[in-house]
Motif scaffolding. Structure first.
Motif, short mmCIF file in Angstrom:
data_model
loop_
_atom_site.label_atom_id
_atom_site.label_comp_id
_atom_site.label_asym_id
_atom_site.label_seq_id
_atom_site.Cartn_x
_atom_site.Cartn_y
_atom_site.Cartn_z
N LYS A 68 -2.74 -7.19 -10.08
CA LYS A 68 -3.58 -6.46 -9.14
C LYS A 68 -2.78 -5.41 -8.37
O LYS A 68 -3.18 -4.26 -8.27
CB LYS A 68 -4.20 -7.45 -8.13
N SER A 69 -1.64 -5.81 -7.85
CA SER A 69 -0.84 -4.87 -7.06
C SER A 69 -0.09 -3.89 -7.95
O SER A 69 0.20 -2.77 -7.54
CB SER A 69 0.14 -5.62 -6.16
N LYS A 105 -1.31 -2.44 -10.61
CA LYS A 105 -2.23 -1.40 -11.07
C LYS A 105 -2.42 -0.30 -10.04
O LYS A 105 -2.83 0.81 -10.39
CB LYS A 105 -3.58 -2.01 -11.42
N GLU A 106 -2.16 -0.59 -8.77
CA GLU A 106 -2.31 0.42 -7.73
C GLU A 106 -1.27 1.52 -7.95
O GLU A 106 -0.15 1.27 -8.38
CB GLU A 106 -2.11 -0.20 -6.35
#
Length: 151
Positions: free
Chosen positions: A94-95, A97-98
C-alpha cells in the motif's frame, strides 16, 4: 551460544531518505551466506527492496563469498527473499504504490537466536534543502555533546 555482534548499517539511507515506517524481516540465505554475514562481511550500499507476486525481495545486497566455501559458495549480489507476515507485506504494498515512496534496507544484524534479520523502512526521498537541514542538526548535536563532555 553467544554470537558475534553483527550490526551492518546503511548510513546513506538515513541521509538520502526520510523514513516513515520500519519492519524487521528475516532473510532466506544459503549456508555460506550466513557464515560470511557472521564474520561481518556484507554491504547494504545501493540496496533496495521490491514486491513481486506477494513476496518481498531485496536486490543488490552484497554478501562476499565465504573464504572457506570452495565449490559451495554463493553469488555475491543475487536477489534474496525476505520473510514477513502477510499483514506487513500488504502494508508495504500500500505505501510502496504511493508516488515518491520506496522500500529501503536500513540495518542487517544477527538476532539472539543466531538468525540474520534485515530492518527495512518505507522511505521518501529528501530534497537538497532537507539534506542540508539534517547536516546542520547533526553538527548541532555534536557541538552540544562536546560542551557537555568538557564540564
Amino acid at each position: 551460544m553467544k554470537f558475534k555482534e553483527v550490526n551492518i548499517k546503511n548510513r546513506r539511507a538515513t541521509f538520502d531518505y526520510a523514513i516513515s515506517d520500519t519492519f524487521t524481516a528475516g532473510i532466506v540465505l544459503t549456508g555460506t551466506e550466513i557464515k560470511s554475514i557472521r564474520q561481518g562481511h556484507a554491504s547494504l550500499v545501493d540496496t533496495f527492496c521490491f514486491i513481486h507476486n506477494g513476496e518481498v525481495w531485496v536486490k543488490n545486497m552484497n554478501i562476499p563469498e565465504y573464504f572457506y566455501g570452495s565449490y559451495n559458495n554463493h553469488e555475491c549480489r543475487r536477489d534474496r527473499k525476505l520473510l514477513l507476515q502477510r499483514k506487513e507485506i500488504r502494508q508495504l504494498q500500500k505505501s510502496g504504490k504511493e508516488a515518491g515512496f520506496t522500500i529501503v534496507p536500513l540495518r542487517l544484524f544477527i538476532s539472539d537466536r543466531g538468525l540474520a534479520k534485515l530492518v527495512i523502512g518505507v522511505a521518501r526521498g529528501k530534497k537538497e534543502y532537507d539534506k542540508r537541514q539534517s547536516i546542520k542538526e547533526r553538527d548541532d548535536k555534536r557541538a552540544l555533546a562536546r560542551l557537555f563532555q568538557k564540564k
